[in-house]
Write an enzyme that holds these catalytic residues in place. Structure first.
Site, PDB file in Angstrom:
ATOM      1  N   CYS A 280       0.818  -1.217   0.000  1.00 18.48           N
ATOM      2  CA  CYS A 280       0.000   0.000   0.000  1.00 18.48           C
ATOM      3  C   CYS A 280       0.850   1.264   0.000  1.00 18.48           C
ATOM      4  CB  CYS A 280      -0.950  -0.009   1.188  1.00 18.48           C
ATOM      5  SG  CYS A 280      -0.126  -0.102   2.796  1.00 18.48           S
ATOM      6  N   CYS A 463       6.774  44.071   3.631  1.00 12.41           N
ATOM      7  CA  CYS A 463       6.944  44.429   5.039  1.00 12.41           C
ATOM      8  C   CYS A 463       5.755  43.896   5.824  1.00 12.41           C
ATOM      9  CB  CYS A 463       7.052  45.944   5.186  1.00 12.41           C
ATOM     10  SG  CYS A 463       7.138  46.513   6.898  1.00 12.41           S
ATOM     11  N   CYS A 466       3.608  47.377   7.087  1.00 13.64           N
ATOM     12  CA  CYS A 466       2.909  48.288   6.172  1.00 13.64           C
ATOM     13  C   CYS A 466       2.680  47.709   4.784  1.00 13.64           C
ATOM     14  CB  CYS A 466       3.665  49.612   6.057  1.00 13.64           C
ATOM     15  SG  CYS A 466       5.301  49.442   5.270  1.00 13.64           S
ATOM     16  N   CYS A 474      14.343  40.117  10.453  1.00 16.57           N
ATOM     17  CA  CYS A 474      14.707  39.850  11.840  1.00 16.57           C
ATOM     18  C   CYS A 474      14.349  38.404  12.151  1.00 16.57           C
ATOM     19  CB  CYS A 474      13.975  40.794  12.797  1.00 16.57           C
ATOM     20  SG  CYS A 474      14.361  40.485  14.545  1.00 16.57           S
ATOM     21  N   CYS A 477      12.187  37.917  15.379  1.00 10.56           N
ATOM     22  CA  CYS A 477      10.754  38.176  15.214  1.00 10.56           C
ATOM     23  C   CYS A 477      10.080  37.045  14.459  1.00 10.56           C
ATOM     24  CB  CYS A 477      10.538  39.494  14.475  1.00 10.56           C
ATOM     25  SG  CYS A 477      11.064  40.958  15.401  1.00 10.56           S
ATOM     26  N   CYS A 489      10.406  47.034   6.255  1.00 14.00           N
ATOM     27  CA  CYS A 489      10.954  48.058   5.381  1.00 14.00           C
ATOM     28  C   CYS A 489      11.826  49.003   6.208  1.00 14.00           C
ATOM     29  CB  CYS A 489       9.827  48.832   4.683  1.00 14.00           C
ATOM     30  SG  CYS A 489       8.761  49.770   5.819  1.00 14.00           S
ATOM     31  N   HIS A 502      16.378  43.129  19.179  1.00 15.68           N
ATOM     32  CA  HIS A 502      16.729  42.189  18.122  1.00 15.68           C
ATOM     33  C   HIS A 502      17.642  42.850  17.106  1.00 15.68           C
ATOM     34  CE1 HIS A 502      12.552  40.207  18.993  1.00 15.68           C
ATOM     35  NE2 HIS A 502      13.414  40.083  19.995  1.00 15.68           N
ATOM     36  N   HIS A 539      -1.742   1.211   7.210  1.00 17.02           N
ATOM     37  CA  HIS A 539      -2.272   1.102   5.849  1.00 17.02           C
ATOM     38  C   HIS A 539      -2.340   2.498   5.221  1.00 17.02           C
ATOM     39  CE1 HIS A 539      -4.412  -0.425   2.432  1.00 17.02           C
ATOM     40  NE2 HIS A 539      -5.459   0.355   2.658  1.00 17.02           N
TER      41      HIS A 539
END
Length: 628
Positions: A280, A463, A466, A474, A477, A489, A502, A539
């Site tokens: 199978c 971005c 926006c 990053c 993030c 951006c 970060h 199966h």
């Protein structure tokens, strides 16, 4: 006393008769004796018997050599002498052949290849591993070509060439003809042998192969490859069952057959690929890969290359002409056809148990696609790694009860820190589960469309704040959520990301298109779901999309849906159209179904298999597949 008389007769006639072929220098070993009862010695070994037709004294004990040419080349044949020619004689004919008692011959090697005297004698060839007494030899016309002496060997046959008692060479017959009045086979060996060529003989190209693999040998020294004949052919019992239970016919279909573009009359019982003996995993995978899509068709038509296995063409032919083409043209593949492919994979790949044991689809793909067909890997990662399928590795989120494949894929890529180097033509994704017992999530929703824009290295991204062209990424993030949440951006990096500790890294963007992308929406790259393999209690079954249209219906395939007969019976494959599956795959419909049936037993049977038993999802990019 009789023995001494025989020796005198031999020494007297040795000077008068024409030179004979020294059998020891060609095949080595002692000729097997005629047993009273059928024996089953291993090919290359000697049956135990007190009486031998041919004997050799210890003074002429053969010294084995690793040089294949020393044992096979015609120019190495020596004239017999009194010390190494102790053949018993039953007549006084000066042109007596080297083998007299044809009724008791137990070897499959033809000794007298192209003699000029008397009618040729054709000796019956027993199966390897099962010696048996040959039938009464029948005279053949004198005008018979020596090429007809070995009727079971032809171009493309898998053969072994015995050069020593314990030294065999395996390969594929690429050419058959006559050289120096001798029926000769050109064999491409599996491994290189020092001193061999590339298919050229006396300046003439007879066939092409890698240097060191071309062996020209008398045709009678070729035997069917014992590795493929040590067990009865799998199709005998199945063919017998087919006669008794009137299974549909499954003819070989050569040529090129396009995939199906609709379900049509394919639905029903005895449709699809017939299952047999734990097949199978292979049945469901092949049905998903080839029935309604051409994304994997390059596997069927790639010409052989010097680096390929000598068995490449045979494996490809069985896959194309005995499985895929019959499936597409007639809608049915009998189990014995599939068993041929399984037997080849069992013998030639390093994946054991493919003919009898329970296996997983990725093991089958590794043996067939990676090892034997040597296909280019479907996935190429930015880390330099390549693979044929992608295993999802994620940490479980206790707040999520029905994750989608899109969410799990983005989380897995963000955690691993790798990306795809290019858009794949096919994307095979394994769910976060291990075997049939452990599942990270009890249910997973296969995403009908997979957005891979942010997973491709070097593609422009939006971005996450926006929607403008992202210039930074990053990883911290992104690790906390979806991959696109880490794309920023220039403006959002200064405003939204300034309060975080970060560290963002710049994205590689083609400046030639930067101005255009700044004012236009960033194009997205999607891949389409076309098959889902599911497993329940060991199966495998498959849900497959029956066309390329966005709203094409889906079908359910089970290679062992029913069974006729018991021990000598056979399985009945079935294809069923699932009209509701398109709605279940949508995000809204899938979550509504999940909320209405919190327990698996409350789900419709197909929906339960789709959501709770999903094992592997197949995605395709039709645009990229056109150029692959």
């Amino acid at each position: 006393m009789n023995h001494e008389v025989h020796q005198k007769q031999e020494s007297h006639s040795a000077n008068n008769r024409e030179p004979q072929i020294d059998l020891f220098s060609i095949i080595g070993g002692s000729w097997p004796p005629p047993p009273k009862e059928p024996e089953k010695p291993k090919y290359g070994t000697l049956p135990q018997s007190s009486k031998r037709i041919m004997q050799r004294t210890s003074q002429n004990e053969r010294v084995k050599s690793v040089n294949l040419i020393n044992h096979l080349a015609p120019e190495r044949r020596r004239k017999p002498t009194a010390s190494n020619s102790s053949i018993t004689s039953e007549t006084n004919n000066p042109y007596t052949k080297m083998v007299h008692d044809t009724k008791k011959i137990e070897t499959g090697i033809l000794v007298d290849v192209c003699g000029n005297d008397a009618p040729e004698e054709l000796y019956d060839t027993p199966s390897l591993g099962s010696p048996r007494a040959a039938q009464q030899s029948r005279p053949q016309p004198q005008s018979q070509s020596p090429l007809h002496l070995q009727e079971d060997i032809g171009v493309g046959s898998l053969v072994e060439v015995a050069t020593d008692v314990d030294q065999h060479h395996y390969g594929v017959v690429r050419w058959i003809g006559v050289i120096d009045d001798t029926a000769t086979a050109g064999v491409e060996l599996e491994q290189n042998v020092c001193g061999l060529g590339d298919g050229t003989r006396n300046g003439q190209r007879l066939f092409a192969c890698a240097a060191g693999r071309a062996l020209f040998v008398p045709l009678p020294l070729c035997r069917r490859d014992a590795r493929f004949r040590d067990t009865p052919p799998p199709d005998r019992g199945l063919a017998h069952d087919a006669e008794h239970f009137d299974q549909p016919d499954c003819p070989v279909v050569p040529g090129v057959v396009a995939p199906l573009n609709s379900l049509g009359e394919l639905a029903g019982k005895n449709r699809g690929i017939q299952g047999h003996h734990n097949s199978c995993y292979l049945d469901a995978t092949l049905f998903a890969m080839f029935t309604f899509t051409s994304v994997f068709d390059a596997l069927l038509y790639r010409p052989p290359e010097p680096e390929d296995s000598p068995h490449y063409s045979e494996v490809q032919r069985v896959l194309r002409e005995e499985i895929v083409n019959p499936l597409r043209r007639h809608g049915y593949v009998r189990a014995d056809r599939v068993m041929k492919l399984r037997t080849l994979l069992e013998r030639l790949s390093d994946v054991p148990g493919l003919t009898s044991e329970e296996k997983d689809p990725e093991e089958f793909l590794n043996g067939l696609v990676a090892q034997l067909l040597r296909a280019e890997p479907f996935l190429k990662l930015s880390s330099g790694q390549e693979s044929y399928c992608y295993q999802l590795f994620v940490e479980k989120d206790e707040h999520v009860t029905l994750p989608s494949v899109q969410q799990l894929l983005e989380q897995s890529f963000a955690t691993s820190g790798v990306k795809l180097s290019e858009v794949p033509a096919a994307f095979i994704i394994q769910m976060p589960r291990f075997g049939k017992n452990y599942k990270l999530y009890q249910r997973v929703l296969p995403s009908p469309l997979l957005d891979v824009t942010d997973l491709i290295e070097g593609l422009p991204r939006q971005c996450s704040v926006c929607g403008a062209l992202a210039r930074w990424e990053c990883s911290a993030c992104a690790a906390g959520g979806a991959v696109d949440s880490g794309a920023l951006c220039n403006s959002c990096l200064r405003l939204a990301h300034a309060t975080r500790s970060h560290k963002a890294t710049p994205l590689s963007i083609c400046e030639e298109y930067a101005n255009i992308l700044e004012s236009c929406p960033v194009p997205r790259v999607y891949m389409e779901l076309f098959a889902v393999l599911c497993i329940e209690t060991s199966h495998y079954v498959a849900f497959v999309k029956t066309g390329v249209a966005h709203d094409a219906p889906w079908c359910f395939f089970d290679s062992m849906a029913d069974r006729k007969g018991e021990r000598n019976g056979y399985n009945i494959p079935e294809i069923v159209e699932i009209e509701e599956l398109g709605a279940w795959l949508s995000d809204e419909g899938g979550r509504a179904l999940h909320a209405a049936a919190p327990l698996d037993r409350q789900l419709p049977a197909p929906a339960k298999r789709l959501l709770a038993d999903a094992y592997m999802c197949f995605y395709r990019s039709p645009d990229v597949a056109m150029y692959r």
